[in-house]
Write a protein that holds these residues in place. Structure first.
Motif, short mmCIF file in Angstrom:
data_model
loop_
_atom_site.label_atom_id
_atom_site.label_comp_id
_atom_site.label_asym_id
_atom_site.label_seq_id
_atom_site.Cartn_x
_atom_site.Cartn_y
_atom_site.Cartn_z
N ASN A 119 0.98 -1.31 0.04
CA ASN A 119 -0.01 -0.03 -0.07
C ASN A 119 0.95 1.18 0.03
OD1 ASN A 119 -1.66 2.23 1.81
ND2 ASN A 119 -3.20 0.99 0.71
N ILE A 120 0.43 2.22 -0.85
CA ILE A 120 1.24 3.35 -1.18
C ILE A 120 0.32 4.68 -0.78
CG2 ILE A 120 2.52 5.11 -2.35
CD1 ILE A 120 3.43 2.39 -4.10
N ARG A 121 0.89 5.58 0.16
CA ARG A 121 0.09 6.48 0.72
C ARG A 121 1.02 7.82 0.58
NH1 ARG A 121 -4.76 6.15 3.90
NH2 ARG A 121 -5.17 3.79 3.88
N VAL A 122 0.66 9.03 0.40
CA VAL A 122 1.36 9.77 0.27
C VAL A 122 0.62 11.46 0.83
CG1 VAL A 122 2.50 9.32 -1.98
CG2 VAL A 122 0.45 10.94 -1.88
N LYS A 123 1.58 12.25 1.58
CA LYS A 123 0.94 13.29 1.78
C LYS A 123 1.47 14.39 1.04
CE LYS A 123 0.54 15.35 6.65
NZ LYS A 123 0.84 15.32 7.85
N GLN A 124 0.45 15.16 0.46
CA GLN A 124 0.60 16.06 -0.49
C GLN A 124 0.22 17.46 -0.02
OE1 GLN A 124 -1.06 15.09 -4.14
NE2 GLN A 124 -0.29 16.26 -5.41
N ASP A 125 1.12 18.61 -0.34
CA ASP A 125 0.92 19.74 -0.16
C ASP A 125 1.17 20.70 -1.45
OD1 ASP A 125 0.49 22.15 1.24
OD2 ASP A 125 2.64 22.51 1.84
N GLY A 126 0.12 21.06 -2.01
CA GLY A 126 0.09 21.39 -3.48
C GLY A 126 0.18 20.55 -4.28
N ASP A 127 1.58 21.26 -5.08
CA ASP A 127 2.08 20.06 -5.92
C ASP A 127 3.35 19.27 -5.59
OD1 ASP A 127 0.30 20.81 -7.91
OD2 ASP A 127 1.46 22.39 -9.13
N ASP A 128 3.63 19.56 -4.33
CA ASP A 128 4.87 18.58 -3.84
C ASP A 128 4.44 17.55 -2.80
OD1 ASP A 128 6.76 20.65 -4.69
OD2 ASP A 128 6.82 21.85 -2.95
N ILE A 129 5.11 16.43 -2.99
CA ILE A 129 4.85 15.25 -2.02
C ILE A 129 5.97 15.25 -1.18
CG2 ILE A 129 4.67 13.01 -2.10
CD1 ILE A 129 2.92 13.11 -4.73
N ARG A 130 5.94 15.46 -0.02
CA ARG A 130 7.11 15.56 0.92
C ARG A 130 7.18 14.10 1.66
NH1 ARG A 130 10.09 20.25 1.19
NH2 ARG A 130 9.01 21.87 -0.02
N ASN A 131 6.39 13.42 1.80
CA ASN A 131 6.28 12.13 2.69
C ASN A 131 5.48 10.97 1.96
OD1 ASN A 131 6.58 10.52 4.59
ND2 ASN A 131 5.65 11.71 6.02
N MET A 132 5.96 9.85 1.65
CA MET A 132 5.22 8.73 1.12
C MET A 132 5.70 7.42 2.18
SD MET A 132 6.19 6.97 -2.42
CE MET A 132 7.94 7.12 -2.33
N LEU A 133 4.62 6.79 2.33
CA LEU A 133 4.64 5.68 3.28
C LEU A 133 4.27 4.71 2.64
CD1 LEU A 133 2.72 7.23 6.57
CD2 LEU A 133 5.13 6.83 6.28
#
Length: 166
Positions: A119-133
């Protein structure tokens, strides 16, 4: 003077490598800061020092025949934490998913392969993704990979497509 320089270099190396020490305690927020009862679960955590890991990751990707475009994504990674859990439960995994939803992580993909779910989850802020779990679960054994960096949605999509093509 030379002895003092060698001692300083040895101390600097120890400080730089201390993050490489394996711990029996969780290193991810839900598991570390929670009053949750994990029962019989056993944790093993590693903070991966990237100055050591990046060359090995790039070499392994080249040996697997990955494209240079995929290898260039490794440059965008700034931090990796890995945690394994033995004797984890499906309820614990479900509660972890609820925690991620509450903390604005979006589910991007679930890949099923040989009885394992990735399972891939991301934390997105606008166009930037800073964290992927990335979570890999197989019956009662779980692996959690927390990847921090500066990614775009296109980077993550290419990574997912490369993984599903294999």
């Amino acid at each position: 003077m030379k002895t003092l320089k060698n001692i300083f270099l040895a101390l600097a190396a120890i400080v730089m490598l201390q993050s490489c020490i394996v711990s029996g305690k969780p290193n991810m927020a839900f598991f570390k800061d929670s009053a949750y009862d994990f029962g019989e679960a056993k944790f093993m955590s590693v903070n991966v020092p990237l100055f050591l890991a990046k060359p090995y990751i790039k070499k392994a990707l080249r040996e697997d025949g990955e494209s240079e475009e995929m290898i260039s994504l490794v440059k965008k990674i700034s931090k990796i934490k890995v945690m394994t859990v033995e004797n984890g439960s499906s309820a614990m995994l479900s509660d972890y998913a609820d925690y991620l939803n509450h903390n604005r992580y979006e589910e991007w993909a679930t890949i099923k392969h040989d009885g394992e779910n990735v399972n891939i989850r991301v934390k997105q802020d606008g166009d930037d993704i800073r964290n992927m779990l990335i979570t890999v679960n197989s019956s009662k054994d779980l692996v959690f990979v927390d990847v921090k960096g500066r990614f775009t949605a296109d980077d993550i999509s290419r990574m997912i497509n490369a993984a599903t093509d294999k």
